[in-house]
Design a protein around this motif. Structure first.
Motif, PDB file in Angstrom:
ATOM      1  N   UNK A  37       9.263 -15.542 -21.697  1.00  0.00           N
ATOM      2  CA  UNK A  37       9.204 -14.578 -20.595  1.00  0.00           C
ATOM      3  C   UNK A  37      10.564 -13.916 -20.413  1.00  0.00           C
ATOM      4  N   UNK A  38      11.626 -14.703 -20.440  1.00  0.00           N
ATOM      5  CA  UNK A  38      12.983 -14.155 -20.294  1.00  0.00           C
ATOM      6  C   UNK A  38      13.294 -13.145 -21.390  1.00  0.00           C
ATOM      7  N   UNK A  39      12.841 -13.431 -22.597  1.00  0.00           N
ATOM      8  CA  UNK A  39      13.064 -12.506 -23.711  1.00  0.00           C
ATOM      9  C   UNK A  39      12.407 -11.158 -23.424  1.00  0.00           C
ATOM     10  N   UNK A  40      11.155 -11.178 -23.037  1.00  0.00           N
ATOM     11  CA  UNK A  40      10.431  -9.929 -22.770  1.00  0.00           C
ATOM     12  C   UNK A  40      11.057  -9.157 -21.617  1.00  0.00           C
ATOM     13  N   UNK A  41      11.393  -9.861 -20.560  1.00  0.00           N
ATOM     14  CA  UNK A  41      12.012  -9.204 -19.404  1.00  0.00           C
ATOM     15  C   UNK A  41      13.356  -8.591 -19.792  1.00  0.00           C
ATOM     16  N   UNK A  74       5.246  -5.226 -19.139  1.00  0.00           N
ATOM     17  CA  UNK A  74       5.356  -3.775 -19.045  1.00  0.00           C
ATOM     18  C   UNK A  74       6.017  -3.410 -17.725  1.00  0.00           C
ATOM     19  N   UNK A  75       6.312  -2.129 -17.594  1.00  0.00           N
ATOM     20  CA  UNK A  75       6.941  -1.618 -16.379  1.00  0.00           C
ATOM     21  C   UNK A  75       5.882  -0.958 -15.504  1.00  0.00           C
ATOM     22  N   UNK A  76       6.090  -1.097 -14.207  1.00  0.00           N
ATOM     23  CA  UNK A  76       5.244  -0.370 -13.266  1.00  0.00           C
ATOM     24  C   UNK A  76       6.046  -0.102 -12.011  1.00  0.00           C
ATOM     25  N   UNK A  77       6.292   1.169 -11.750  1.00  0.00           N
ATOM     26  CA  UNK A  77       7.008   1.609 -10.554  1.00  0.00           C
ATOM     27  C   UNK A  77       8.322   0.861 -10.339  1.00  0.00           C
ATOM     28  N   UNK A 100       9.253  -4.964 -13.572  1.00  0.00           N
ATOM     29  CA  UNK A 100       8.799  -5.504 -14.845  1.00  0.00           C
ATOM     30  C   UNK A 100       7.755  -6.572 -14.533  1.00  0.00           C
ATOM     31  N   UNK A 101       6.582  -6.429 -15.103  1.00  0.00           N
ATOM     32  CA  UNK A 101       5.490  -7.373 -14.880  1.00  0.00           C
ATOM     33  C   UNK A 101       5.192  -8.093 -16.177  1.00  0.00           C
ATOM     34  N   UNK A 102       4.988  -9.425 -16.079  1.00  0.00           N
ATOM     35  CA  UNK A 102       4.689 -10.234 -17.254  1.00  0.00           C
ATOM     36  C   UNK A 102       3.408 -11.012 -16.978  1.00  0.00           C
ATOM     37  N   UNK A 103       2.499 -10.967 -17.935  1.00  0.00           N
ATOM     38  CA  UNK A 103       1.232 -11.690 -17.835  1.00  0.00           C
ATOM     39  C   UNK A 103       1.012 -12.500 -19.094  1.00  0.00           C
TER      40      UNK A 103
END
Length: 172
Positions: free
Chosen positions: A15-19, A161-164, A167-170
């Motif tokens: 998760x940290x990598x993606x963020x 992905x980004x939204x407004x 950063x959101x992770x699922x």
């Protein structure tokens, strides 16, 4: 998101990598981690529809640059693919790279290639520019997390992905 299982640290590193990648590189619209194939999928978005010729040229430039980079680094990637989808008036371009041979410098190269190739219509979300010190910290964190993900056996598919401005992770 459920963190109550064995392997919590592996998931946290993934998760940290993606963020960190999304924070450091606002040009990356979304990123997926496929643990089964050990592949990161970077998605860039182009405002408009690229022609087949433009896609072919972009694909050639990016893939050949990645190949040259890896040759100079004496690395032999297992997965280097570029695919695209057209939806409405957007072209979504996805680069797939195996985590085992990927390094932060190659991610920086990919992003710079997109900046140079389709800069005028590359969709980015740059709200607060990071200062140079923050950029270096994010790059070091990306490198550290990549090394960690290479050696761990995380099995959760992650999608970020980004939204407004967030950063959101699922996990899928």
């Amino acid at each position: 998101m459920d963190f109550c299982y064995k392997g919590k640290e592996d998931l946290t590193n993934s998760i940290s990598l993606l963020i960190s990648i999304l924070i450091r590189y606002p040009e990356v619209a979304k990123i997926n981690f496929d643990p089964e194939n050990h592949v990161l999928k970077f998605t860039f978005m182009y405002a408009g529809v690229l022609s087949d010729t433009e896609i072919d040229e972009l694909k050639h430039n990016i893939l050949s640059s990645i190949e040259v980079y890896n040759t100079l680094e004496c690395k032999y990637p297992q997965v280097v693919n570029l695919d695209y989808k057209i939806s409405d008036n957007l072209t979504m371009i996805e680069i797939q790279r195996d985590v085992d041979t990927l390094v932060q410098e190659e991610i920086a190269l990919m992003v710079e290639l997109f900046r140079q190739s389709i800069h005028k219509s590359l969709i980015t979300e740059e709200s607060d520019q990071l200062v140079d010190e923050d950029l270096v910290v994010q790059e070091e964190l990306i490198e550290h997390m990549l090394e960690s993900v290479k050696t761990k056996s995380e099995n959760k598919r992650l999608y970020a992905f980004r939204e407004e401005g967030r950063v959101l992770v699922f996990n899928k």
